[in-house]
Design a protein around this motif. Structure first.
Motif, PDB file in Angstrom:
ATOM      1  N   LEU A   1       0.810  -1.218   0.000  1.00 43.99           N
ATOM      2  CA  LEU A   1       0.000   0.000   0.000  1.00 43.99           C
ATOM      3  C   LEU A   1       0.843   1.268   0.000  1.00 43.99           C
ATOM      4  O   LEU A   1       0.608   2.163  -0.825  1.00 43.99           O
ATOM      5  CB  LEU A   1      -0.961  -0.016   1.188  1.00 43.99           C
ATOM      6  N   PRO A   2       1.846   1.416   0.889  1.00 40.89           N
ATOM      7  CA  PRO A   2       2.673   2.626   0.821  1.00 40.89           C
ATOM      8  C   PRO A   2       3.376   2.782  -0.525  1.00 40.89           C
ATOM      9  O   PRO A   2       3.504   3.886  -1.049  1.00 40.89           O
ATOM     10  CB  PRO A   2       3.674   2.451   1.964  1.00 40.89           C
ATOM     11  N   GLY A   3       3.834   1.669  -1.096  1.00 36.48           N
ATOM     12  CA  GLY A   3       4.487   1.737  -2.405  1.00 36.48           C
ATOM     13  C   GLY A   3       3.527   2.199  -3.490  1.00 36.48           C
ATOM     14  O   GLY A   3       3.890   2.985  -4.367  1.00 36.48           O
ATOM     15  N   LEU A   4       2.286   1.712  -3.415  1.00 35.28           N
ATOM     16  CA  LEU A   4       1.286   2.111  -4.402  1.00 35.28           C
ATOM     17  C   LEU A   4       0.974   3.596  -4.272  1.00 35.28           C
ATOM     18  O   LEU A   4       0.858   4.310  -5.279  1.00 35.28           O
ATOM     19  CB  LEU A   4       0.018   1.283  -4.204  1.00 35.28           C
ATOM     20  N   LEU A   5       0.857   4.059  -3.027  1.00 33.17           N
ATOM     21  CA  LEU A   5       0.589   5.473  -2.811  1.00 33.17           C
ATOM     22  C   LEU A   5       1.739   6.335  -3.326  1.00 33.17           C
ATOM     23  O   LEU A   5       1.523   7.387  -3.938  1.00 33.17           O
ATOM     24  CB  LEU A   5       0.352   5.745  -1.318  1.00 33.17           C
TER      25      LEU A   5
END
Length: 417
Positions: A168-172
């Motif tokens: 999730l942090p990488g996608l954001l």
């Protein structure tokens, strides 16, 4: 329908000594002073080529976006008052769109032109301006792909980091990187793709009908022209450039319908330059514009000269806007379609300087020509706007361009009641 081979306008009873020029710009967020400075710069250049004497001074009329000209051209002294019919604020407001809204405009505009069949009919008419219209679509889609690629790359790189990183942090982070790249593209806009997308979307958002805010401003413009027609001048000349050409047509149509062109008043001229009228008149909701074209084209109360050049890839060059829109009636008089013939009116060095400057070529009609001689010298913007002959007299007896296009190409020819 083919128009007559020659156009003759009644000669004025006396030379032009005083003129009002009302200039309608196209979709341009620039302030009016840009047009004043262009006129100042290019008038000086044309004077060097042609022997004109042209001096500019600040406009004397309070509240007008314009300037005054004192000229000596063709042996006569002429005073002209110029006014820019200003709608750059409407343009800037329409360009104040976010990234998502701009891509929404892209989808809606493409859908309107495709579903109405206008795109394919315009392609059969002139490919240049249609390619110019497709250019921002292609550039914006490529930029979107670049942003998506960056987002995927950042997301993949983040996923390869130690386990403390979750998906999730990488996608954001990836999405943020893609958005920042799109913002950078929009801010730089080296290819003017975002500007052009807003331009075409503005004309198409009501399927060819004028937006309410534009109709309101046009009513103010019509009042300005009507006031000029009541003043003590010899000619009122309305100049419409690019998309300002179809606005100018509608302004004069409104004046004719309202019986606001006085008998015995100043000569009335309409000069359209580098027009893109078919981009709007071919749309299904442009019945108002088509009716305006038909009315103005049959009027004996004005002279209408349309000037374009095949070297201008942004204009529907030498396309008779009335005929191709399918509204030419048996009483059609106008426009007289003429070519600015860049290959004959510009020296090779000047043409070479414009080779990759597509927008400046589109504005060349407002600029100096360094090779005005013989038949090629008929169009001189500064002689037209500050010289001693009315528009109708200057081009009286001229034959229209032999290369003009008059075949009906629009699939929508109905007119507003």
């Amino acid at each position: 329908m083919s128009g007559p081979e020659t156009h003759a306008s009644p000669a004025p009873t006396h030379p032009v000594r005083r003129r009002v020029v009302l200039y309608v710009p196209g979709y341009d967020p620039s302030p009016p002073r840009r047009y004043r400075e262009r006129y100042r710069r290019e008038a000086a250049r044309q004077a060097a080529f042609s022997g004109h004497e042209i001096a500019l001074s600040p406009g004397a009329e309070a509240g007008a976006y314009g300037w005054d000209v004192a000229a000596r051209i063709e042996g006569a002294e002429v005073a002209a008052r110029f006014e820019v019919l200003h709608w750059a604020d409407i343009v800037r407001a329409s360009m104040a769109q976010g990234i998502a809204a701009t891509y929404g405009q892209l989808l809606r505009t493409a859908g309107i032109y495709l579903a109405s069949g206008a795109l394919f009919r315009l392609l059969r008419l002139r490919k240049g301006p249609v390619i110019a219209a497709l250019f921002p679509v292609a550039v914006l889609l490529l930029q979107l792909l670049a942003a998506a690629a960056l987002a995927l790359a950042v997301t993949a790189a983040a996923a390869a980091l130690p386990p403390r990183w979750s998906v999730l942090p990488g996608l954001l982070a990836g999405c943020a990187g893609g958005i920042l790249l799109l913002r950078w593209f929009r801010r730089r806009d080296h290819f003017l793709a975002w500007y052009l997308m807003h331009d075409y979307a503005f004309s198409a958002r009501h399927r060819g009908a004028y937006p309410p805010e534009q109709e309101a401003r046009m009513a103010e413009f019509a009042d300005r022209i009507a006031a000029a027609l009541r003043s003590d001048v010899d000619e009122v000349l309305v100049v419409g450039h690019s998309s300002g050409a179809y606005i100018a047509v509608s302004l004069l149509a409104d004046l004719l319908r309202g019986a606001r062109v006085p008998e015995g008043g100043p000569a009335l001229g309409l000069l359209t330059l580098g027009q893109v009228i078919p981009m709007v008149s071919f749309l299904p909701g442009a019945g108002r514009l088509r009716a305006d074209l038909a009315l103005v084209s049959a009027s004996d109360r004005l002279s209408w000269i349309d000037v374009s050049a095949p070297g201008d890839g942004c204009a529907f060059a030498l396309c008779d806007p009335v005929a191709v829109s399918g509204v030419a009636g048996p009483g059609k008089r106008w426009p007289l379609v003429l070519s600015a013939a860049f290959t004959r009116t510009l020296l090779p060095g000047a043409r070479a300087a414009l080779r990759w400057r597509h927008f400046e070529r589109h504005f060349q009609y407002l600029n100096a020509f360094d090779r005005l001689e013989g038949a090629a010298g008929d169009y001189d913007y500064f002689a037209v706007t500050a010289g001693p002959r009315t528009l109708g007299e200057r081009f009286a007896g001229r034959k229209p361009s032999a290369s003009r296009i008059e075949r009906t190409a629009s699939g929508h020819t109905d007119r507003a009641a």
